[in-house]
Structure formats: C-alpha cells, structure tokens
Scaffold this motif. Structure first.
Motif, PDB file in Angstrom:
ATOM      1  N   ARG A  30       0.873  -1.204   0.045  1.00 60.22           N
ATOM      2  CA  ARG A  30       0.002   0.071   0.003  1.00 60.22           C
ATOM      3  C   ARG A  30       0.933   1.348   0.119  1.00 60.22           C
ATOM      4  O   ARG A  30       0.563   2.353  -0.620  1.00 60.22           O
ATOM      5  CB  ARG A  30      -0.912   0.019   1.108  1.00 60.22           C
ATOM      6  N   ALA A  33       2.025   1.657  -3.530  1.00 63.51           N
ATOM      7  CA  ALA A  33       1.163   1.661  -4.380  1.00 63.51           C
ATOM      8  C   ALA A  33       0.647   3.472  -4.254  1.00 63.51           C
ATOM      9  O   ALA A  33      -0.288   3.811  -4.728  1.00 63.51           O
ATOM     10  CB  ALA A  33      -0.042   0.779  -4.331  1.00 63.51           C
ATOM     11  N   THR A  34       1.200   4.198  -3.037  1.00 62.24           N
ATOM     12  CA  THR A  34       0.841   5.321  -3.066  1.00 62.24           C
ATOM     13  C   THR A  34      -0.520   5.435  -2.192  1.00 62.24           C
ATOM     14  O   THR A  34      -1.070   6.708  -2.350  1.00 62.24           O
ATOM     15  CB  THR A  34       1.253   6.414  -4.008  1.00 62.24           C
ATOM     16  N   VAL A  35      -1.086   4.632  -1.765  1.00 61.07           N
ATOM     17  CA  VAL A  35      -2.524   4.707  -1.028  1.00 61.07           C
ATOM     18  C   VAL A  35      -2.036   5.127   0.330  1.00 61.07           C
ATOM     19  O   VAL A  35      -2.811   5.883   0.773  1.00 61.07           O
ATOM     20  CB  VAL A  35      -2.922   3.188  -0.949  1.00 61.07           C
ATOM     21  N   HIS A  53       3.189  16.019  -4.205  1.00 61.05           N
ATOM     22  CA  HIS A  53       1.765  15.540  -4.918  1.00 61.05           C
ATOM     23  C   HIS A  53       2.003  15.492  -6.494  1.00 61.05           C
ATOM     24  O   HIS A  53       1.426  14.703  -7.011  1.00 61.05           O
ATOM     25  CB  HIS A  53       0.822  17.051  -4.749  1.00 61.05           C
ATOM     26  N   GLY A  57       1.693  12.149  -8.729  1.00 58.28           N
ATOM     27  CA  GLY A  57       0.662  11.846  -9.879  1.00 58.28           C
ATOM     28  C   GLY A  57       1.469  11.090 -11.045  1.00 58.28           C
ATOM     29  O   GLY A  57       0.941  10.330 -11.736  1.00 58.28           O
ATOM     30  N   ARG A  60       1.809   7.557 -10.538  1.00 62.36           N
ATOM     31  CA  ARG A  60       0.660   6.812 -10.503  1.00 62.36           C
ATOM     32  C   ARG A  60       0.286   6.354 -11.936  1.00 62.36           C
ATOM     33  O   ARG A  60      -0.404   5.524 -12.075  1.00 62.36           O
ATOM     34  CB  ARG A  60      -0.319   7.420  -9.754  1.00 62.36           C
ATOM     35  N   GLY A  61       0.566   7.350 -12.700  1.00 63.46           N
ATOM     36  CA  GLY A  61       0.295   7.257 -14.219  1.00 63.46           C
ATOM     37  C   GLY A  61       1.221   5.732 -14.623  1.00 63.46           C
ATOM     38  O   GLY A  61       0.947   5.328 -15.824  1.00 63.46           O
ATOM     39  N   LEU A  63       2.035   3.207 -12.725  1.00 59.49           N
ATOM     40  CA  LEU A  63       1.975   1.974 -11.823  1.00 59.49           C
ATOM     41  C   LEU A  63       0.547   1.274 -12.037  1.00 59.49           C
ATOM     42  O   LEU A  63      -0.588   1.984 -12.256  1.00 59.49           O
ATOM     43  CB  LEU A  63       2.105   2.949 -10.374  1.00 59.49           C
ATOM     44  N   TYR A  65      -1.924  -1.394  -9.954  1.00 62.53           N
ATOM     45  CA  TYR A  65      -2.343  -2.236  -8.702  1.00 62.53           C
ATOM     46  C   TYR A  65      -3.458  -2.995  -8.670  1.00 62.53           C
ATOM     47  O   TYR A  65      -4.486  -2.710  -9.072  1.00 62.53           O
ATOM     48  CB  TYR A  65      -2.078  -0.638  -7.681  1.00 62.53           C
ATOM     49  N   PRO A  67      -5.485  -4.495  -5.613  1.00 62.99           N
ATOM     50  CA  PRO A  67      -5.491  -4.635  -4.099  1.00 62.99           C
ATOM     51  C   PRO A  67      -5.737  -6.136  -3.741  1.00 62.99           C
ATOM     52  O   PRO A  67      -6.477  -6.720  -4.457  1.00 62.99           O
ATOM     53  CB  PRO A  67      -6.551  -3.744  -3.604  1.00 62.99           C
ATOM     54  N   GLU A  69      -8.082  -6.791  -1.753  1.00 64.07           N
ATOM     55  CA  GLU A  69      -9.764  -6.685  -1.877  1.00 64.07           C
ATOM     56  C   GLU A  69      -9.926  -6.021  -3.044  1.00 64.07           C
ATOM     57  O   GLU A  69     -10.077  -4.695  -3.164  1.00 64.07           O
ATOM     58  CB  GLU A  69     -10.508  -6.270  -0.643  1.00 64.07           C
ATOM     59  N   PHE A  70     -10.077  -6.530  -4.154  1.00 67.34           N
ATOM     60  CA  PHE A  70     -10.422  -5.998  -5.384  1.00 67.34           C
ATOM     61  C   PHE A  70     -12.008  -5.438  -5.563  1.00 67.34           C
ATOM     62  O   PHE A  70     -12.731  -6.353  -5.736  1.00 67.34           O
ATOM     63  CB  PHE A  70     -10.031  -6.974  -6.635  1.00 67.34           C
ATOM     64  N   GLY A  71     -12.113  -4.050  -5.560  1.00 63.46           N
ATOM     65  CA  GLY A  71     -13.416  -3.507  -5.430  1.00 63.46           C
ATOM     66  C   GLY A  71     -13.556  -3.375  -7.087  1.00 63.46           C
ATOM     67  O   GLY A  71     -12.941  -2.901  -8.013  1.00 63.46           O
ATOM     68  N   LYS A  89      -6.661   6.831 -14.972  1.00 67.60           N
ATOM     69  CA  LYS A  89      -5.049   6.871 -14.885  1.00 67.60           C
ATOM     70  C   LYS A  89      -4.627   7.764 -15.961  1.00 67.60           C
ATOM     71  O   LYS A  89      -3.342   8.090 -16.391  1.00 67.60           O
ATOM     72  CB  LYS A  89      -4.657   5.679 -15.611  1.00 67.60           C
TER      73      LYS A  89
END
Lengths: 242, 444
Positions: A30, A33-35, A53, A57, A60-61, A63, A65, A67, A69-71, A89
């Motif tokens: 996490r 993943a920058t979460v 910040h 960004g 993240r472009g 990356l 991920y 998780p 628990e994949f929602g 993204k």
C-alpha cells in the motif's frame, strides 16, 4: 507499527514479498502503491519522491495495482470497467480502446469483454482486476495476493503472465504462497513483523532450507521457515543473510 | 485463461469511459425514480392543475418538497458506493484527483435527477396544453428547480461519502423533508425566502432574477460542500460559499418583493352582450363561452330587470361597486377541470347567490328575506341540493315543515307572477342586494 526500518530497492523483474499473515506485506504494498503514506522516511518510485503531490501523480500514471480486496462495479462490463480505470489513469482517450482490448486479451477474457462483471466467476473477476492493473502498461506493477480465487490452471497461467510482465517492468507480488514465488519470481523479500527478514533469489531461499530438516514440503518452504527462524533469532541473522 | 496472445486488432467501439457511469448503475434509476414519483404526484392531483399553465407550474414546483429529499437520498446512496464496492483502495492510486473522481461518480446522479424532473415537467406541460384556456406556459421556476435537484444530489453524495451508516440515505431524506417543509408551513418570516421548495402561489410570479439567485444559493452551498470535501485546495470552497451567502442575503433582504401578482390575473375578458355582462379572468379567456352558456338561463330570466350589477367579475378580491363576483374558476379542480366547467348548474346557482350578495349575513337573516332569496334562486337557477334539503325539512320538526311550506309558497308565488309583475318585483328585490335588513326586501 506495521513497517519498521524498511529499506528496499526494487529493479525490473518479478519480486515476491513473502511472509506470514500480518507480517506487513500489504502495508508495504500500500505504501508502494501510494495509497498509504509512511509516517516517517521516504519512498522514491521511478526516481520520483512520492511525498510530493505532482510527482506522486506522475508515478501513479506508470503504476498498476491490484489490491487484496479488489473492488469493482458489478453493473459495468469488463470493457467499461477497464476503460474507466484507464480514464482514471489519465490515459489518452484515443489510445484507451486498444489498450483496454489488449489488457483484456492478456488475461484471456476477450470473449467476455462485453459481459457485465456481475455475471463472471470469482476467478474471472480476479482476472478483470489484473486487466485493470496492466491497462496502462505500467512500469511498476503491484499485486497483493493476486492468485487468491484462481484455480490451479489459472494460477499457472498467471505465473507465466508475471514472468512476461517482469521482462519489462518491476513487478512486486505479495503472497503467502511460496510456490508462486518459486515459480515466477526473480527475487524474493521475506517480511516478518514489519521488518525485512531476508532478501535474495528464490533459489538462494530454497538453498537455505536444503540442510534444514524442519517443517516444509518443498525446499523453498523449508528455506522460508529457516529464514523466518533466523530472523526471529537475531544472533543467527548474520549467518543466513545472503 | 489465454495469457499469451496480445490483441492488436483495431478497436471496434470507442465510447467514452464515463459513459458507463452515466448509463450503468444507480444513476439512471434515480432519474426513473424522480420521473415516477413526480408522475404519481401529478397524476393524483391532475384535476387541480391540468388546465392552467400557472397551476401546472405551481404543482411542479411544489413537488420539490418530496423530490428534493428523494434526490438527496439517491446522492447519499451513490456517495456510499465506493465504500460498499470497496473501490476506494484502487481509486486512491488514480492519477485523476479526488475532485474529478467525485464528480465522475456524483454528476450522473445529479444529471439523471434533473433529466427525470425535466421529462416530468415536459410531460406535465404537454398534458396541460390541450386544456389551457388562456395564459402561456410559465417556465421561469423550472431551471431553478432542476438546479435544486442537482445540488441535492451533490450534497447528498458528500454525506454518503462521509457517513458510513447504512440508514444514512433514508435519514437524510427525512431530514431534508423536514428542513424544507418546516419553513413552508411556519408563519411568514424572512427565512422562508431561502427555502428553494417554498410553495409558489398560483397567482404570484417571481421577479426575473429570483430563480437565478435561488440557483446560486442552492448551487453555491452544494458546490462549497463538494469542494470542501473533495478539492485538494479546500479553501476554494470559500468562493461558492461566499456566492451562496451573498445570494441568500439578497433573497432575505428582498423578502416579499421577490414575488409579484400576475398582471394577467387582474385583467378581465368580458362578454358585453348580456346584462349583467359576464367577465372572466384573462388567464381563463377560453372559458368565457362555457361560463356564458352556464349563465344563459339566468341572464335570459333577468332580461328587463333593473338594479342588477353591471357585470359579473372573476377576481379573487371583493367585488367593486356595481359588480358581482363570479364563482371562482381557480383554483382549478373546483369549478373547472381540464378546461371544462364541472357542474354548470352548480356554477349558475353560486352566481345567483353572488347576485344576492347576502353571504356575510346568512345566519342572521330574517326568515322572510331568506324565503325571498330561496324563491329567486329557485326561479333563476335552482341549487343542485334543493330537493334534498326540502326532503330533509319535510321529514323534520313541525317548525321545519312549516318553514318548508312557506318557502314553497314563496317559490310558487314568484313563478306564478306575470312577466311584467315579476320584472318589477325582481327589480325591487335586486335593489336590496347586499342588504341584511328585512324591511326593504319586497314581500312575496
């Protein structure tokens, strides 16, 4: 404290994060993943300090991920959901449709691309999760327990995908299944109680267990147990470090 | 699972990624719920509005009391989606910022709610069109109402994101309903002008800028909530908040000046070929032939009679000197439903009662005057319930039976008069219109 004094660097290839439950693998993923932000210290990904910040960004472009628990939105089709992730993204609109089809094809869901996710099996949904993670052709891929819900055949194929992805990108896979690491990873990091207990190749880890007559059905499992024991007994740590 | 073959064929479909947010999931259902709820509300009250443009406008606007809390609840449900679907974790790695993600999720509900309202309004206006008897469609409040719904959806979304409580949506709907209904029902106060769902009276119209300022008020508050929650620079919420406060201050300071009477409602359209002349409110100009038809027998029987008012007028206020008030055509649903007089006989009887002008002293009237009034009504336009009351009296006490006999005798006396004699008697009778005393009323 989930992580303590972790100092790691990852290069291209497939890296396995191994460890018992609650060892801190997910916390580490996490953070990468920058979460989650570390309460102290510095995380640099692709040469960018993610504490900033704007730089975060940019990272993240590049990356991907998945998780633990994949929602997902069950009413979306596979194509719609992966496209939505591509939009999040900030992928170029013109490149998105082809990228989505490519990502869905790589996980073998082309024939279900216009099916609503709610109609898919658990394993297929997991593959949708993988597709959304790779849609932007990321430089860094983070998978947290990616093989959960996959049947043995799918796991074998997923490992093959990991190896292909690792040829170009840095792939970090958190798992408690040592056989996944043995089959797919070029490097393994053992996490225990929030600390790095071992780093090395799967072969080296397996070798650790070679002379060990303790528990474990395979060499790498025995190596895993040996590394854990060594980490938990600080006086022995120096002896097992690679 | 085939993981080896990369697909390089050209894409067949190039739909925008956000299309799924708009056409899938909860948002379209919100639009359908707004449309259906409004449809039920409007269908149940159609007799009251489907015949007048102003009534249609008021009914649509007044329904905000129900629709706005419903929309806020829908926004709240959508706001809790990421938590329910456990997508928060994944979206935290998105390049697009929190505000963009918020808007992508919240805007479809807001747009669908506004679309549902717009569709219902369009259907209501279409349903009014064949029956409207004058006036023109009043669309001024509709954009402000649509903005209110969108604002409720956005604000509800913020609540849904913040409150991880399963009954949050119905609780928000209830709170919204109370918040809107209390100012609407409370005694007049400046605060009611801030209530975007405050009922719009049929005969009143907002000044042209009221809907704009109201939209800034509601939209500004919602925007401030959204920015305070989702913007990276949260202080930007102060901008819409300042706009909302300025709009609210303007609404409160202007107070009752925000609304003015419909100028058309004070204009009368008359048929001058009769005595008395028959005038209806210009808003219902198309009803004049039906009103004239309903009163034709009364007017015919009054030919040559003196001391009649100059005209029947259709105003909400007390009649002026020399005028008699027509039974109210509005609110629709009483005398008129969908452009038709519901009961011409009742209407004529009520018009005759207005000619007598003794409505204020019915309880203190001398029995002789009451009998004269009854005989005149019986001759000009018998009341639809006259036979029923006569039957009740016939089965009543000795005094009631005696009064019935006297009433029937008076009716017979007036009916048996010669034309000239009756004209003279009626002229003398109408000279006493509006008087509560017994002396001047001629005997029968």
């Amino acid at each position: 404290m989930a992580l303590d004094g972790v100092d790691l660097a990852f290069g291209p290839g497939v890296h396995g994060l191994l460890g018992p439950n609650a060892a801190g693998k997910t916390s580490l993923i996490r953070v990468l993943a920058t979460v989650a932000a570390p309460s102290d210290g510095r995380v640099e990904i692709l040469g960018e300090d993610v504490g900033d910040h704007r730089r975060r960004g940019r990272v993240r472009g590049r990356l991907g991920y998945l998780p633990q628990e994949f929602g997902y939105y069950p009413g979306f089709t596979v194509r719609e959901f992966v496209s939505y992730v591509a939009w999040l993204k900030e992928m170029p609109a013109t490149a998105t449709p082809a990228a989505v089809e490519r990502a869905v094809a790589r996980v073998g869901l082309t024939d279900r691309i216009d099916a609503k996710i709610r109609t898919l099996s658990g394993g297929m949904i997991r593959r949708v999760g993988i597709a959304q993670a790779i849609v932007n052709e990321p430089h860094i891929l983070l998978f947290d327990e990616p093989t959960a819900g996959l049947d043995p055949e799918q796991r074998v194929e997923f490992r093959a995908l990991l190896r292909r992805l690792g040829a170009d990108a840095t792939v970090i896979v958190s798992t408690h299944l040592v056989e996944d690491v043995a089959a797919a990873c070029t490097e393994v990091t053992l996490v225990d109680a929030g600390q790095i207990a071992y780093r090395g190749t799967p072969g080296a880890l397996a070798a650790l267990g070679g002379s060990d007559d303790g528990s474990g059905d395979s060499a790498i499992e025995r190596g895993f147990m040996a590394a854990l024991r060594a980490h938990r007994a600080p006086s022995a740590a120096r002896e097992v470090s690679p | 699972m085939t993981l080896t073959a990369d697909s390089r064929k050209p894409p067949e479909r190039r739909l925008h990624p956000l299309r799924a947010e708009i056409v899938r999931g909860f948002a379209p259902w919100t639009g359908a719920a707004v449309l259906l709820t409004l449809g039920m509300l409007l269908t149940g009250t159609s007799a009251q509005w489907q015949g007048g443009w102003a009534e249609t406008r008021s009914q649509l606007h007044d329904s905000m009391l129900v629709i706005a809390p419903l929309t806020a609840a829908a926004g709240c449900l959508q706001g809790g989606r990421e938590r329910r679907r456990r997508t928060d974790e994944l979206w935290e790695t998105a390049v697009r910022g929190r505000l963009a993600r918020f808007l992508a999720s919240a805007m479809p509900v807001a747009l669908w709610a506004a679309a549902g309202f717009t569709a219902a309004a369009a259907l209501a206006l279409l349903a009014t069109w064949p029956y409207a008897q004058g006036d023109r469609p009043h669309l001024g409040l509709l954009p402000g109402d649509a903005v209110l719904l969108a604002a409720c959806a956005m604000a509800g979304h913020v609540v849904g994101r913040l409150v991880a409580w399963r009954p949050a949506a119905p609780a928000l709907a209830m709170a919204g309903y109370v918040g809107l209904a209390v100012p609407a029902m409370a005694s007049p106060g400046a605060g009611r002008h801030l209530d975007a769902a405050f009922p719009a009276p049929v005969g009143s119209y907002p000044v042209w800028w009221q809907p704009v300022v109201m939209a800034v008020w509601t939209g500004g508050l919602a925007s401030a909530a959204v920015l305070a929650y989702a913007a990276r620079r949260r202080y930007t919420a102060l901008v819409p908040l300042a706009a909302a406060i300025a709009a609210g201050a303007l609404l409160v300071r202007t107070g009752d000046g925000l609304w003015h009477d419909d100028p058309l409602a004070s204009r009368q359209v008359c048929d001058t070929s009769t005595t008395p002349q028959i005038c209806v409110n210009a808003r219902y100009e198309g009803l004049l032939p039906q009103v004239r038809e309903a009163l034709s027998e009364v007017v015919g029987r009054l030919e040559g009679v003196q001391n009649l008012p100059v005209r029947f007028e259709d105003r909400p206020t007390a009649p002026r000197h020399g005028e008699a008030r027509l039974p109210m055509l509005a609110p629709l649903g009483w005398s008129v439903v969908r452009g038709r007089l519901t009961d011409p006989k009742q209407y004529a009887w009520e018009a005759v009662a207005e000619l007598e002008g003794r409505g204020d002293c019915q309880s203190t009237l001398d029995p002789r005057v009451r009998r004269a009034d009854d005989a005149v009504e019986h001759y000009l336009a018998p009341g639809p319930h006259q036979e029923y009351f006569d039957r009740l009296a016939a089965e009543g006490s000795a005094a009631e039976r005696a009064e019935l006999t006297a009433r029937q005798r008076a009716r017979a006396r007036l009916a048996s008069m010669g034309e000239e004699e009756r004209r003279i008697w009626l002229s003398a009778y109408f000279a006493t219109a509006g008087s509560c005393g017994a002396r001047a009323v001629p005997a029968l």
